[in-house]
Design a protein around this motif. Structure first.
Motif, short mmCIF file in Angstrom:
data_model
loop_
_atom_site.label_atom_id
_atom_site.label_comp_id
_atom_site.label_asym_id
_atom_site.label_seq_id
_atom_site.Cartn_x
_atom_site.Cartn_y
_atom_site.Cartn_z
N UNK A 2 -22.05 43.63 -57.14
CA UNK A 2 -20.96 44.03 -58.02
C UNK A 2 -20.56 42.90 -58.96
N UNK A 3 -20.06 43.31 -60.11
CA UNK A 3 -19.60 42.32 -61.09
C UNK A 3 -18.29 41.71 -60.63
N UNK A 4 -18.13 40.40 -60.78
CA UNK A 4 -16.84 39.80 -60.43
C UNK A 4 -15.77 40.28 -61.42
N UNK A 5 -14.55 40.30 -60.96
CA UNK A 5 -13.45 40.71 -61.84
C UNK A 5 -13.29 39.67 -62.93
N UNK A 6 -13.17 40.15 -64.15
CA UNK A 6 -12.98 39.24 -65.27
C UNK A 6 -11.64 38.52 -65.10
N UNK A 7 -11.52 37.30 -65.60
CA UNK A 7 -10.31 36.51 -65.37
C UNK A 7 -9.02 37.20 -65.84
N UNK A 8 -9.08 38.01 -66.88
CA UNK A 8 -7.86 38.62 -67.41
C UNK A 8 -7.73 40.09 -67.03
N UNK A 9 -8.64 40.57 -66.22
CA UNK A 9 -8.60 41.96 -65.79
C UNK A 9 -7.85 42.03 -64.46
N UNK A 10 -6.85 42.92 -64.42
CA UNK A 10 -6.07 43.07 -63.20
C UNK A 10 -6.79 44.00 -62.23
N UNK A 11 -6.62 43.73 -60.96
CA UNK A 11 -7.19 44.61 -59.95
C UNK A 11 -6.36 45.90 -59.90
N UNK A 12 -6.94 46.98 -59.39
CA UNK A 12 -6.16 48.23 -59.29
C UNK A 12 -4.88 48.05 -58.45
N UNK A 13 -4.96 47.26 -57.39
CA UNK A 13 -3.76 47.03 -56.56
C UNK A 13 -2.70 46.26 -57.33
N UNK A 14 -3.13 45.29 -58.12
CA UNK A 14 -2.20 44.52 -58.94
C UNK A 14 -1.51 45.43 -59.97
N UNK A 15 -2.28 46.28 -60.60
CA UNK A 15 -1.73 47.21 -61.59
C UNK A 15 -0.79 48.21 -60.92
N UNK A 16 -1.12 48.66 -59.72
CA UNK A 16 -0.28 49.59 -58.98
C UNK A 16 1.07 48.96 -58.66
N UNK A 17 1.05 47.71 -58.22
CA UNK A 17 2.32 47.01 -57.93
C UNK A 17 3.14 46.82 -59.21
N UNK A 18 2.45 46.49 -60.30
CA UNK A 18 3.12 46.34 -61.59
C UNK A 18 3.80 47.65 -61.99
N UNK A 19 3.10 48.76 -61.83
CA UNK A 19 3.68 50.06 -62.15
C UNK A 19 4.84 50.41 -61.22
N UNK A 20 4.73 50.08 -59.95
CA UNK A 20 5.83 50.32 -59.01
C UNK A 20 7.09 49.60 -59.47
#
Length: 127
Positions: A2-20
C-alpha cells in the motif's frame, strides 16, 4: 504494497474526529431548542455545511455521530478536570475552585450534547 499516506493527507479517522468536533459547534445551538432524535440527517448536514455523502462516508447514522461528539466532549471535560486530580490535600477553597472551574465550564458549554445522551437520544437517533 500500500501507498504510504501523503504528509498532508489526513487519515479517515483524523477527518472523522475533525468532523465530530465541527458538528459539536454546529449542532449545539440547534439542540438547545430541540432533541437530537428530532433532527434529520438533512438538517444535520445543512447545519454542518457538508454533503450528505460526506456525512455517510464518516458516520453510518446519526447515532454514530452523536457517540463521536460525546467522545470528543467527554475527552475535553476530562482534560479540563485533570487539575482536580492533582489537587493537594492541604489546598484551600480558592485553589479547589480554580482546579474545578475549567471542567465545570466545559460541562456547561456542552450541555446540549450531554443532554442528548442522558435523555436517551442515542437510542432514538437511529435513521
Amino acid at each position: 504494497m500500500s501507498d504510504p499516506i501523503r504528509p498532508f493527507q489526513r487519515s479517515p479517522e483524523s477527518r472523522r474526529r475533525e468532523l465530530s468536533r465541527h458538528f459539536i459547534g454546529a449542532l449545539e445551538p440547534i439542540l438547545t431548542g430541540r432533541g437530537y432524535g428530532d433532527l434529520s440527517v438533512e438538517e444535520i448536514t445543512e447545519a454542518g455545511g457538508i454533503a450528505r455523502s460526506t456525512f455517510y462516508k464518516y458516520f453510518t447514522d446519526r447515532t454514530e455521530l452523536l457517540c463521536a461528539m460525546a467522545d470528543e466532549v467527554l475527552e475535553q471535560i476530562f482534560a479540563e478536570g485533570r487539575n482536580w486530580w492533582d489537587f493537594p490535600d492541604d489546598g484551600g477553597l480558592h485553589e479547589l475552585r480554580k482546579a474545578l472551574l475549567p471542567a465545570i465550564e466545559a460541562r456547561a458549554r456542552h450541555g446540549a450534547i450531554l443532554g442528548a445522551i442522558t435523555l436517551g437520544e442515542i437510542g432514538r437517533a437511529h435513521v
